[in-house]
Scaffold this active site. Sequence first.
Site, mmCIF file in Angstrom:
data_model
loop_
_atom_site.group_PDB
_atom_site.id
_atom_site.type_symbol
_atom_site.label_atom_id
_atom_site.label_comp_id
_atom_site.label_asym_id
_atom_site.label_seq_id
_atom_site.Cartn_x
_atom_site.Cartn_y
_atom_site.Cartn_z
ATOM 1 N N HIS A 142 -7.764 -5.229 -1.999
ATOM 2 C CA HIS A 142 -6.515 -4.702 -1.446
ATOM 3 C C HIS A 142 -5.754 -5.780 -0.676
ATOM 4 O O HIS A 142 -4.538 -5.879 -0.769
ATOM 5 C CB HIS A 142 -6.835 -3.517 -0.530
ATOM 6 N N SER A 185 0.831 -1.199 0.000
ATOM 7 C CA SER A 185 0.000 0.000 0.000
ATOM 8 C C SER A 185 0.873 1.259 0.000
ATOM 9 O O SER A 185 1.661 1.473 -0.923
ATOM 10 C CB SER A 185 -0.952 -0.040 1.205
#
Length: 264
Positions: free
Chosen positions: A231, A120
């Site tokens: 994600h 991320s």
Amino acid sequence: MAITKTKKMPIDVRNHSGYEITYLVDDLQVKALLLLPYQRVKRIVVYLRGGKGQVGKVRTGRLLQFANAETLVVGPYYRGNNGSEGKDDFYGEDLKDVTTLVKLLHTQYPDAAIHMIGFSRGGLQGLLTYYDLPVSSFIIWGGVSDIKLMYEERVDLRGMLRRMIGHPKKQAAAYQLRDAMQYITPTSPPILIVHGAQDHQVGIHQAYYLAQALNDISLTYRTVYQQQEGHVPRPFALSPVLNQIQQWMSDVEHQTIQDDYAIE
């Protein structure tokens, strides 16, 4: 450049002991979580966390995903986070928290292969640092590769980005400093790109952008795209990715990197 404090953590797993280490960066005491194998260290994995503050904090379980019996795994908290001194600079002075730690570990374990993994936010954290460090490869997982793309797609984060970096037009120089591709060259270490096509926090176009940019400069890279994952992969989809990351590190170390591929 040295570790100034070592605190034993209540982490005792099959192959590792856990420690919270403190090291000096710009006169700041910066902390990291370190899993030390009982066997001789042959590989080091530096995990670059995502998020900020308590969101995305370094956790034992996450580090253990990349461990084996001869792997030291460490995750820096970054300055201003989880007891580290200073203020989080979001791809600014906090990059030194990464470079200092990697150089320190390389000095202690000069024969160990070092792989950086950026998740991320940690994706760009790694892209902005790995190219000039004694590392074997960089793995970017669901990672930010371009700060301007991040500003465009994450409307909910624009306020935070303006506070910490500024506006992309008014503070263009600050955003230009955070453009990783200006630093990466064809001789930089290879990159593994891992991303979920259903990722709504860091869109997969961040991965596509990076792959194209690496292709344009002829840097060795491999892609692993999970078409049905977001994600963070669901549990049944997590194991194949971790296996591919382990395979990548082994391939790099043995110089047997093959063409890129995708996981459906």
